[in-house]
Scaffold this motif. Sequence first.
Motif, PDB file in Angstrom:
ATOM      1  N   THR A  95      46.794  40.183  43.094  1.00  0.00           N
ATOM      2  CA  THR A  95      46.443  41.539  42.647  1.00  0.00           C
ATOM      3  C   THR A  95      46.486  41.638  41.122  1.00  0.00           C
ATOM      4  O   THR A  95      45.722  42.397  40.526  1.00  0.00           O
ATOM      5  CB  THR A  95      47.354  42.605  43.295  1.00  0.00           C
ATOM      6  OG1 THR A  95      48.709  42.352  42.949  1.00  0.00           O
ATOM      7  CG2 THR A  95      47.196  42.611  44.804  1.00  0.00           C
ATOM      8  N   VAL A  98      43.167  40.743  40.052  1.00  0.00           N
ATOM      9  CA  VAL A  98      42.201  41.834  40.174  1.00  0.00           C
ATOM     10  C   VAL A  98      42.317  42.755  38.946  1.00  0.00           C
ATOM     11  O   VAL A  98      41.316  43.168  38.352  1.00  0.00           O
ATOM     12  CB  VAL A  98      42.440  42.648  41.463  1.00  0.00           C
ATOM     13  CG1 VAL A  98      41.488  43.836  41.509  1.00  0.00           C
ATOM     14  CG2 VAL A  98      42.244  41.765  42.683  1.00  0.00           C
ATOM     15  N   ARG A 101      40.652  41.009  36.107  1.00  0.00           N
ATOM     16  CA  ARG A 101      39.181  41.035  36.240  1.00  0.00           C
ATOM     17  C   ARG A 101      38.627  42.397  35.875  1.00  0.00           C
ATOM     18  O   ARG A 101      37.581  42.529  35.265  1.00  0.00           O
ATOM     19  CB  ARG A 101      38.774  40.667  37.676  1.00  0.00           C
ATOM     20  CG  ARG A 101      38.769  39.160  37.915  1.00  0.00           C
ATOM     21  CD  ARG A 101      38.604  38.835  39.364  1.00  0.00           C
ATOM     22  NE  ARG A 101      37.335  39.327  39.911  1.00  0.00           N
ATOM     23  CZ  ARG A 101      37.100  39.470  41.215  1.00  0.00           C
ATOM     24  NH1 ARG A 101      38.046  39.165  42.092  1.00  0.00           N
ATOM     25  NH2 ARG A 101      35.948  39.924  41.635  1.00  0.00           N
ATOM     26  N   ARG A 102      39.356  43.438  36.279  1.00  0.00           N
ATOM     27  CA  ARG A 102      38.945  44.792  35.929  1.00  0.00           C
ATOM     28  C   ARG A 102      38.963  44.988  34.405  1.00  0.00           C
ATOM     29  O   ARG A 102      38.018  45.514  33.831  1.00  0.00           O
ATOM     30  CB  ARG A 102      39.898  45.777  36.586  1.00  0.00           C
ATOM     31  CG  ARG A 102      39.758  47.195  36.153  1.00  0.00           C
ATOM     32  CD  ARG A 102      40.909  48.016  36.722  1.00  0.00           C
ATOM     33  NE  ARG A 102      41.435  48.900  35.707  1.00  0.00           N
ATOM     34  CZ  ARG A 102      40.860  50.031  35.360  1.00  0.00           C
ATOM     35  NH1 ARG A 102      39.764  50.422  35.951  1.00  0.00           N
ATOM     36  NH2 ARG A 102      41.366  50.768  34.405  1.00  0.00           N
ATOM     37  N   TYR A 107      34.057  48.308  32.800  1.00  0.00           N
ATOM     38  CA  TYR A 107      34.305  49.620  33.398  1.00  0.00           C
ATOM     39  C   TYR A 107      35.769  50.013  33.460  1.00  0.00           C
ATOM     40  O   TYR A 107      36.136  50.893  34.209  1.00  0.00           O
ATOM     41  CB  TYR A 107      33.702  49.659  34.804  1.00  0.00           C
ATOM     42  CG  TYR A 107      32.258  49.171  34.822  1.00  0.00           C
ATOM     43  CD1 TYR A 107      31.284  49.906  34.156  1.00  0.00           C
ATOM     44  CD2 TYR A 107      31.912  47.987  35.457  1.00  0.00           C
ATOM     45  CE1 TYR A 107      29.972  49.462  34.130  1.00  0.00           C
ATOM     46  CE2 TYR A 107      30.606  47.543  35.439  1.00  0.00           C
ATOM     47  CZ  TYR A 107      29.635  48.273  34.772  1.00  0.00           C
ATOM     48  OH  TYR A 107      28.351  47.842  34.752  1.00  0.00           O
TER      49      TYR A 107
ATOM     50  N   GLN B 226      33.598  52.647  38.648  1.00  0.00           N
ATOM     51  CA  GLN B 226      32.537  51.650  38.849  1.00  0.00           C
ATOM     52  C   GLN B 226      33.096  50.249  39.089  1.00  0.00           C
ATOM     53  O   GLN B 226      32.521  49.463  39.843  1.00  0.00           O
ATOM     54  CB  GLN B 226      31.613  51.644  37.623  1.00  0.00           C
ATOM     55  CG  GLN B 226      30.347  50.835  37.834  1.00  0.00           C
ATOM     56  CD  GLN B 226      29.296  51.191  36.799  1.00  0.00           C
ATOM     57  OE1 GLN B 226      29.470  52.142  36.040  1.00  0.00           O
ATOM     58  NE2 GLN B 226      28.217  50.438  36.764  1.00  0.00           N
ATOM     59  N   PHE B 227      34.235  49.947  38.470  1.00  0.00           N
ATOM     60  CA  PHE B 227      34.815  48.612  38.662  1.00  0.00           C
ATOM     61  C   PHE B 227      35.059  48.352  40.148  1.00  0.00           C
ATOM     62  O   PHE B 227      34.972  47.227  40.610  1.00  0.00           O
ATOM     63  CB  PHE B 227      36.121  48.466  37.877  1.00  0.00           C
ATOM     64  CG  PHE B 227      37.318  49.018  38.610  1.00  0.00           C
ATOM     65  CD1 PHE B 227      37.626  50.362  38.545  1.00  0.00           C
ATOM     66  CD2 PHE B 227      38.085  48.194  39.413  1.00  0.00           C
ATOM     67  CE1 PHE B 227      38.697  50.874  39.255  1.00  0.00           C
ATOM     68  CE2 PHE B 227      39.167  48.706  40.123  1.00  0.00           C
ATOM     69  CZ  PHE B 227      39.467  50.046  40.047  1.00  0.00           C
ATOM     70  N   GLU B 230      31.942  47.158  41.516  1.00  0.00           N
ATOM     71  CA  GLU B 230      31.621  45.851  40.915  1.00  0.00           C
ATOM     72  C   GLU B 230      32.462  44.741  41.527  1.00  0.00           C
ATOM     73  O   GLU B 230      31.981  43.648  41.793  1.00  0.00           O
ATOM     74  CB  GLU B 230      31.904  45.893  39.400  1.00  0.00           C
ATOM     75  CG  GLU B 230      30.952  46.769  38.619  1.00  0.00           C
ATOM     76  CD  GLU B 230      29.567  46.156  38.510  1.00  0.00           C
ATOM     77  OE1 GLU B 230      29.485  44.927  38.322  1.00  0.00           O
ATOM     78  OE2 GLU B 230      28.587  46.914  38.609  1.00  0.00           O
ATOM     79  N   LEU B 231      33.747  45.022  41.743  1.00  0.00           N
ATOM     80  CA  LEU B 231      34.641  43.987  42.262  1.00  0.00           C
ATOM     81  C   LEU B 231      34.579  43.903  43.788  1.00  0.00           C
ATOM     82  O   LEU B 231      35.276  43.102  44.387  1.00  0.00           O
ATOM     83  CB  LEU B 231      36.078  44.236  41.811  1.00  0.00           C
ATOM     84  CG  LEU B 231      36.344  44.235  40.296  1.00  0.00           C
ATOM     85  CD1 LEU B 231      37.832  44.343  40.021  1.00  0.00           C
ATOM     86  CD2 LEU B 231      35.788  42.991  39.626  1.00  0.00           C
ATOM     87  N   TYR B 233      35.302  46.388  46.063  1.00  0.00           N
ATOM     88  CA  TYR B 233      36.467  47.024  46.636  1.00  0.00           C
ATOM     89  C   TYR B 233      36.160  47.932  47.804  1.00  0.00           C
ATOM     90  O   TYR B 233      36.998  48.187  48.649  1.00  0.00           O
ATOM     91  CB  TYR B 233      37.125  47.896  45.569  1.00  0.00           C
ATOM     92  CG  TYR B 233      38.401  47.325  45.090  1.00  0.00           C
ATOM     93  CD1 TYR B 233      39.341  46.845  45.994  1.00  0.00           C
ATOM     94  CD2 TYR B 233      38.691  47.251  43.748  1.00  0.00           C
ATOM     95  CE1 TYR B 233      40.531  46.314  45.549  1.00  0.00           C
ATOM     96  CE2 TYR B 233      39.879  46.733  43.305  1.00  0.00           C
ATOM     97  CZ  TYR B 233      40.793  46.257  44.201  1.00  0.00           C
ATOM     98  OH  TYR B 233      41.966  45.751  43.766  1.00  0.00           O
ATOM     99  N   THR B 313      43.620  45.446  49.073  1.00  0.00           N
ATOM    100  CA  THR B 313      44.435  45.071  47.919  1.00  0.00           C
ATOM    101  C   THR B 313      43.753  43.971  47.110  1.00  0.00           C
ATOM    102  O   THR B 313      43.918  43.880  45.916  1.00  0.00           O
ATOM    103  CB  THR B 313      45.842  44.613  48.358  1.00  0.00           C
ATOM    104  OG1 THR B 313      45.701  43.742  49.466  1.00  0.00           O
ATOM    105  CG2 THR B 313      46.685  45.787  48.778  1.00  0.00           C
ATOM    106  N   VAL B 314      42.991  43.139  47.796  1.00  0.00           N
ATOM    107  CA  VAL B 314      42.184  42.138  47.112  1.00  0.00           C
ATOM    108  C   VAL B 314      40.758  42.306  47.625  1.00  0.00           C
ATOM    109  O   VAL B 314      40.547  42.375  48.834  1.00  0.00           O
ATOM    110  CB  VAL B 314      42.702  40.711  47.407  1.00  0.00           C
ATOM    111  CG1 VAL B 314      41.792  39.669  46.790  1.00  0.00           C
ATOM    112  CG2 VAL B 314      44.125  40.543  46.901  1.00  0.00           C
ATOM    113  N   PRO B 315      39.776  42.404  46.719  1.00  0.00           N
ATOM    114  CA  PRO B 315      38.392  42.631  47.173  1.00  0.00           C
ATOM    115  C   PRO B 315      37.974  41.617  48.226  1.00  0.00           C
ATOM    116  O   PRO B 315      38.287  40.435  48.107  1.00  0.00           O
ATOM    117  CB  PRO B 315      37.575  42.452  45.891  1.00  0.00           C
ATOM    118  CG  PRO B 315      38.517  42.770  44.789  1.00  0.00           C
ATOM    119  CD  PRO B 315      39.871  42.327  45.260  1.00  0.00           C
ATOM    120  N   MET B 369      44.809  51.590  39.293  1.00  0.00           N
ATOM    121  CA  MET B 369      43.555  51.325  38.586  1.00  0.00           C
ATOM    122  C   MET B 369      42.593  52.507  38.627  1.00  0.00           C
ATOM    123  O   MET B 369      41.853  52.742  37.679  1.00  0.00           O
ATOM    124  CB  MET B 369      42.914  50.065  39.149  1.00  0.00           C
ATOM    125  CG  MET B 369      43.710  48.812  38.783  1.00  0.00           C
ATOM    126  SD  MET B 369      42.913  47.288  39.316  1.00  0.00           S
ATOM    127  CE  MET B 369      43.336  47.261  41.047  1.00  0.00           C
TER     128      MET B 369
END
Lengths: 195, 439
Positions: A95, A98, A101-102, A107, B226-227, B230-231, B233, B313-315, B369
């Motif tokens: 995590t 993640v 990466r974000r 964004y 938007q992330f 993108e990821l 999610y 929790t993880v894409p 996030m």
Amino acid sequence: MTTDHAIALADAGAHPDQLPGSAPSLSDGIDAELQRAVERFLYLESELLDDRRFEEWLSLFSEDATYEAPLRVTRDRQASQLSERGRLFSDTKATLEVRVRRLLSEYAWAEQPPSRTRHFVSNLRARLLDDGAIAVRSNVLVYRNRAERTDFELYSADRHDELVMTSGTARFRIRRRWFVVDQSNMSGDSLSIFL
Amino acid sequence: MTSTLSQTNEIGRLLGKARSEMADGRVPVEIFNSDVVFALEQERLFQRAWLFLAHESELPDPGDYVLRSLAGNSVIVCRDESGRIGCFLNMCRHRGNQVCKASEGNASHFRCSYHGWTYANDGRLIGVPHIRKVYEPGQMQRSDWGLLPVRTDSYAGLVFGCLDPDAPSLEDYLGGFQFYLDLYLRPGPNGTEAYAPPDRWEAGTDWKICAENFAGDGYHTPVAHQFGFELGYYASSATTHADGYAVHFPHKGHGIGLGRTPGMSPFFGYPTEVVEAMEEVLSEEQLSIFREVRTAVGTVFPNLSLLIQPFSTVPGEPGVRFCTMRLWQPVGVGRMQMLSWCLVPADASQEDKDAAYRAYTLAFGQAGMFEQDDFDNWSRVTRMASSPLCRDLSFPYLMGLTRAPLDDFPGPGVVMQPYMTETNFRNLWQTWLEYLERP
């Protein structure tokens, strides 16, 4: 780890806000050279965060690493001021990746433009654990400022790390980071930085 | 509020402008950062509305208490020895010191640290030092000087308080919104529990921006977050994100957005045991709607909001449902304190509760996030709203303005399509204005 001339700095009963088994002692099994190596590692880690080199920062964590921050709560007298279950962060390496990466995407609005941070790490207390890893407790002060503002956030934290030795140039990997911010009502619009 | 003539004129100007602008589907920008509006809200809205205090699960045992704020008053919410939950002003009646200083704990009584007056956890004054030496016989009646009680009521585990003795009951106040609140609060026979104490922080944001956003702003999600797309999610995409419904309750202010993803499996992201527990307690009408909801985001007027959302929790991993409940409390002009809880179904397994909480901390809470991006936007809106040029500007609230509501929806309230609309917000502002216009 020798116990002959151990000087206990506190009563045997650890303060409730401490990690179990972290009662301070001057007999820690750490020599000056190792102490310096641990300091250098944590300074390097801070530098990577302040320079926003997040991928390199992430590589300092072992694959099974946890990154955890209990919530502070205001309680009376000797009751623990740590929430048993509440967490500001409850992350694994996956995590954290993640989050990184974000931050590297276009964004992550809370970091556009980016925070300016400065991590100050001090009062290092290291001791050897039974499995050869090193437990490091440190005081951390993080300054954070954004955009054209004159106000800033200062986060003070009690940080407990567990480092494992590796053969790489960094010498260590973080397998556990556990920290508590010294505030129960937090300041700042968001906590979009790492401590 | 003591009003000088110029203040009275300014209030009249502001309310008059709000009324005429809202008639055309617009809302004046200045209401989002104004000392006049702040003072008026404190007097005419927060003194009158039912405001959230605590979740019953925060007070499981006799003597458990939490310290909360109710319309700017520090109050103790406490379960007494008989198990009843009460709410009292956190002030010693003798000289006004706070009798409770911790944010949570357990106490049989509260003793003032100034002169020692002592109160039982049901508010009764039970101890006055030197009472027989310093007062004449019968002069000091302890029963006259108990902690000041606050009117409370509860729905499905949520305890609310109200400072207006003439306000309608909580049931009337919620006015049918309970049908939708059950999605968050009754996921089984034992309802929900707060997983942990709330995250707390203060932000340079006007509380109303948050209350509006959570009344169903599906429009911001594909951009502000938007992330997430993108990821990878989301169980949604930017192209289908408008799908779903928006429901509001006229003159009550409550509103909820129900986002749906075409083709999503029923009750996506819920553990099987929770789905079975929901089927046990919810009505056919409720189940027929909730089954296909991906995102449910709603505001109980004025400042309590709830969100249910599947989140991995993880894409790429299967989504986990988490529920967050948040209280947006004004603490000054353009400033608020946030309290954010994660609610979990009481009937879920510990493992599922833990997984839901982990998803919550990644997405919401001060380090979440999604939360980060929201507050960055909202604080910038707040800063701009005090700029001198804004005094003549309004924001458009035109989406759905001329659209007819659905007449065949199985749930109550005024129901609009799609999920992305502004009808809920117009109702929120209309209700807000009705409170502020009442002297």
